[in-house]
Each structure stands twice: as C-alpha cells, then as structure tokens.
Design a protein around this motif. Structure first.
Motif, short mmCIF file in Angstrom:
data_model
loop_
_atom_site.label_atom_id
_atom_site.label_comp_id
_atom_site.label_asym_id
_atom_site.label_seq_id
_atom_site.Cartn_x
_atom_site.Cartn_y
_atom_site.Cartn_z
N LYS A 202 9.98 -29.62 -0.58
CA LYS A 202 9.71 -30.61 -1.63
C LYS A 202 8.25 -31.04 -1.60
CE LYS A 202 14.38 -32.60 -1.60
NZ LYS A 202 15.17 -33.80 -1.28
N ARG A 203 7.72 -31.29 -0.41
CA ARG A 203 6.32 -31.72 -0.30
C ARG A 203 5.38 -30.59 -0.74
NH1 ARG A 203 5.20 -32.18 4.62
NH2 ARG A 203 7.20 -32.00 5.70
N ASP B 72 12.73 -30.85 3.14
CA ASP B 72 11.71 -31.86 2.91
C ASP B 72 10.33 -31.21 2.83
OD1 ASP B 72 10.87 -34.70 2.72
OD2 ASP B 72 9.92 -34.31 4.66
N GLN C 6 14.61 -40.52 5.58
CA GLN C 6 16.03 -40.89 5.60
C GLN C 6 16.72 -40.27 6.82
OE1 GLN C 6 19.10 -39.15 2.94
NE2 GLN C 6 19.24 -41.19 2.02
N GLU D 124 21.27 -39.54 -1.94
CA GLU D 124 20.14 -40.46 -1.99
C GLU D 124 20.43 -41.80 -1.30
OE1 GLU D 124 16.95 -39.68 -5.34
OE2 GLU D 124 18.80 -40.46 -6.19
N VAL E 240 18.01 -36.68 2.20
CA VAL E 240 17.17 -36.08 1.16
C VAL E 240 15.73 -35.91 1.59
CG1 VAL E 240 18.63 -36.86 -0.75
CG2 VAL E 240 16.76 -38.32 0.07
N ASP E 241 15.33 -36.52 2.70
CA ASP E 241 13.97 -36.34 3.20
C ASP E 241 13.92 -36.71 4.68
OD1 ASP E 241 13.79 -39.19 3.34
OD2 ASP E 241 13.04 -39.27 1.29
N ALA E 242 12.76 -36.48 5.30
CA ALA E 242 12.62 -36.71 6.73
C ALA E 242 12.73 -38.19 7.09
CB ALA E 242 11.29 -36.13 7.22
N ASP F 172 18.59 -29.85 -3.03
CA ASP F 172 19.61 -30.68 -2.39
C ASP F 172 21.04 -30.24 -2.72
OD1 ASP F 172 17.78 -32.81 -1.28
OD2 ASP F 172 17.29 -32.99 -3.40
N VAL G 24 17.34 -30.31 6.85
CA VAL G 24 16.71 -31.41 6.12
C VAL G 24 15.19 -31.33 6.22
CG1 VAL G 24 16.39 -33.92 6.02
CG2 VAL G 24 18.69 -32.96 6.31
N ARG G 25 14.68 -31.05 7.41
CA ARG G 25 13.23 -31.00 7.61
C ARG G 25 12.60 -29.87 6.79
NH1 ARG G 25 14.99 -31.91 13.12
NH2 ARG G 25 14.67 -34.11 13.66
#
Length: 351
Positions: free
Chosen positions: A327-328, A324, A115, A86, A111-113, A183, A320-321
């Motif tokens: 998650k979305r 992400d 970052q 994070e 952890v997301d696009a 993650d 990562v993408r």
C-alpha cells in the motif's frame, strides 16, 4: 476431558452469515456423536443491525457485546470476529476487556502495520489466544503443493504466480469495510506463498480503481503484488475484482515441471484441482478441499488443547506487513508508473 465451547459470531455480513454460520452448523451436526468441541447450546450472534432477511434457527441474535457477555462464559466461548478489518483493533479490544480470549478472526488480521501493533499489544496484555482465518494454509491443495516443494521430484522452485479473479461490483458499491483490493483476496494467496517459498521482501505493487459506468471505488480494482523470497524464488500475486469470471489459481514453476493448482472458487463446490505438466505430458488430479470447515474444526481443537498460537500469529503478521508495504509503495507511486491511471468521479452506492 476437553472443554466444550459455546460460539459467539460478531458481525452478520457475508463472512459471518454466509460462511461461518453454515460451517458451524455442519460441524456441530457431524461431530456431535463423536464428542466434538462444540457445546450443546445455541450459537450467539451480535450485530446491532442484522440483515432484515436473517433468520437461522438455533442462533440467538443480540444487539451488543455486553448482552452477549451476560449470556456467555468467556473462558468457554470461541468468538468469530467477522467485522470489517478497518475497525479490527477496536473490536478486539472491546472483546478483550469483556474477558473473551479465544478469538477466531477473519482475514486480514489488520489493515496496516500500526493497527497490527495495537493488536499485538492487546494479545500480550490480555493473553489473547488468537487464530486468523487462513484456510488456504490447511487446504488439501496447499499441502500437495508443499510436498511438491519439499520432495524435490520436480527440481527447484523458481516462481509462483497466483491469479485471484472475481466480479465484486455490488459488494464493493455497498460496503466500505475493505479499503483496498490488497485486503480482500490477496492475504490468502500471500500466506500460501510464504508457506511454500519462505520469507520475502516486496519488490513492486500496483493498484487501480473499480470502475463500472458511474460507479467508481478507489483502489478496489485490479491489483498486483510482487515478492522476492530470501531463498531465491519470485512470486507475483494478481487480484482482479472487476473480472467477468471467478478464478483462484496458482502456477508453481519448477526447474523440471510446472505445477498448476485451482482452489475452489466458492462454497458451492468444494473441489480443488492439481495438474503436473512436464516433458512427458500432463497429469490432472481432482479432490475434495473443504478448507474452511477443516480450518474451523482445527482452530476449536487448538483452543481446547491451549495452543499452539504463536506461529499462526507470526505468519499472518508478516502478511499484514507485506500488504502494508504494498500500500505504501502504491501511494508513493500514485499517478506514476507504479499505478495504472484511475478515473476520478463520485462514489455511487447500489440501491
């Protein structure tokens, strides 16, 4: 003559203290006589609050990155970034501003696009040579699976199914560094799926809470991620951090056979297994697969050779993408058919 690197380990949690440091000790002992890439000098570790029980001869523990910078030359130092994901961009930015450029970063890279975009900007601005810890990509088992795909002996690859199960109640209760189950284990398997079957798009995902009595940790229970690869195969990744037993398995369904692999479930026994089952029966092979040790040595050699680094960053950025996107997807379907119903309640901490 190839450079000799000092080592800086940032973060003395499980990844830093229980995985990276033992691997480094083993590699330094094994490669010293062969002129390996490791300098004959103490490892430096930074953690403002190291575990009270931590004690490792040959490791100098310092409270800040500034103190480490005074001890080390960034040009000949490899930094193992073992902090929670994070705050990954902030840690990498701090290291970059201090001049460190050789970075071995624990997964996931971000952890997301958003970052990820900050990290990619740091790489470009400071010329960072960044390698993400993705040891399954150099695993002996993964290499055998690649040969099954490219060799054509078993026909066309149709599906990939990963199962990653382990009980993680105590660590999930005690730490907050990984925001979701996506993650923790899934980035390893996702990288392998992309290596075997090529680029993909997300087709579905689910997550649920970790629940044990009064302990409830949102989004850290069973999770699934589904992909369709552009070349045709479909992948399903299943991670269950509430399972009673450990398992890291992959089933590749070909038109002519099923190929089943089992990755080592811990550093205690570094052996993998591969079984090929077709109409004539099943054949099993067992072999050593100390992937993390091989990966770390390969990373140091790449730093010494000044690359390549681009393809490594690209595949981990794609991981990562896709995570992400999962998650979305789950957040959009919260409470609906895309996510198992969860139990609300207070978060309790062990101890």
């Amino acid at each position: 003559m190839s450079p000799k690197f000092r080592t800086l380990v940032v973060g003395l949690g499980r990844a830093g203290a229980a995985l990276h440091l033992p691997v480094l000790d083993r590699l330094r002992a094994e490669t010293d006589a062969m002129g390996g890439p490791f300098a004959d000098a103490p490892i430096v570790a930074v953690d403002p609050a190291p575990p009270p029980s931590f004690h490792r001869p040959g490791t100098l523990v310092l409270p800040s990155l500034e103190r480490a910078r005074a001890e080390l030359d960034p040009e000949t130092t490899v930094v193992h970034v073992c902090t929670p994901p994070e705050d990954r961009a902030a840690v990498l930015g701090h290291l970059a501003r201090l001049g460190f450029v050789h970075l071995l970063v624990e997964k996931p890279l971000a952890v997301d696009a958003a970052q990820l975009a900050r990290i990619e900007e740091l790489c470009g601005r400071f010329g960072l040579r960044l390698v993400v810890v993705a040891q399954w990509l150099v695993s002996s088992l993964t290499r055998r699976l690649e040969r099954c795909v490219t060799g054509g002996e078993y026909g066309e690859l149709r599906t990939i199914h990963f199962t990653q199960s382990k009980p993680r109640f105590t660590r999930s209760a005690a730490t907050n560094g990984h925001p979701t189950a996506f993650d923790i284990e899934i980035p390893h398997a996702l990288g392998v799926a992309l290596r075997l079957a090529g680029p993909a798009q997300l087709t579905g995902a689910t997550w649920s809470d970790l629940v044990a009595g009064d302990l409830v940790r949102p989004r850290l229970g069973p999770a699934t991620l589904r992909l369709t690869h552009h070349r045709g195969p479909a992948t399903c990744l299943v991670s269950d951090l509430t399972a009673p037993v450990r398992e890291r398995s992959i089933v590749c369904e070909f038109t002519g056979a099923n190929v089943i692999g089992h990755y080592p479930v811990s550093q205690d026994d570094g052996y993998a297994q591969l079984t090929v089952a077709d109409q004539d029966g099943a054949v099993r092979e067992v072999f050593p697969d100390d992937a993390l040790t091989a990966f770390v040595l390969d990373a140091y050699q790449r730093f010494a050779d000044q690359g390549p680094f681009g393809s490594d960053l690209a595949v981990n950025a794609e991981v990562v993408r896709l995570v992400d996107a999962a998650k979305r997807y789950c957040a959009h379907h919260e409470g609906g058919p895309g996510r198992p119903r969860t139990t609300a309640g207070p978060v309790r901490h062990a101890g």
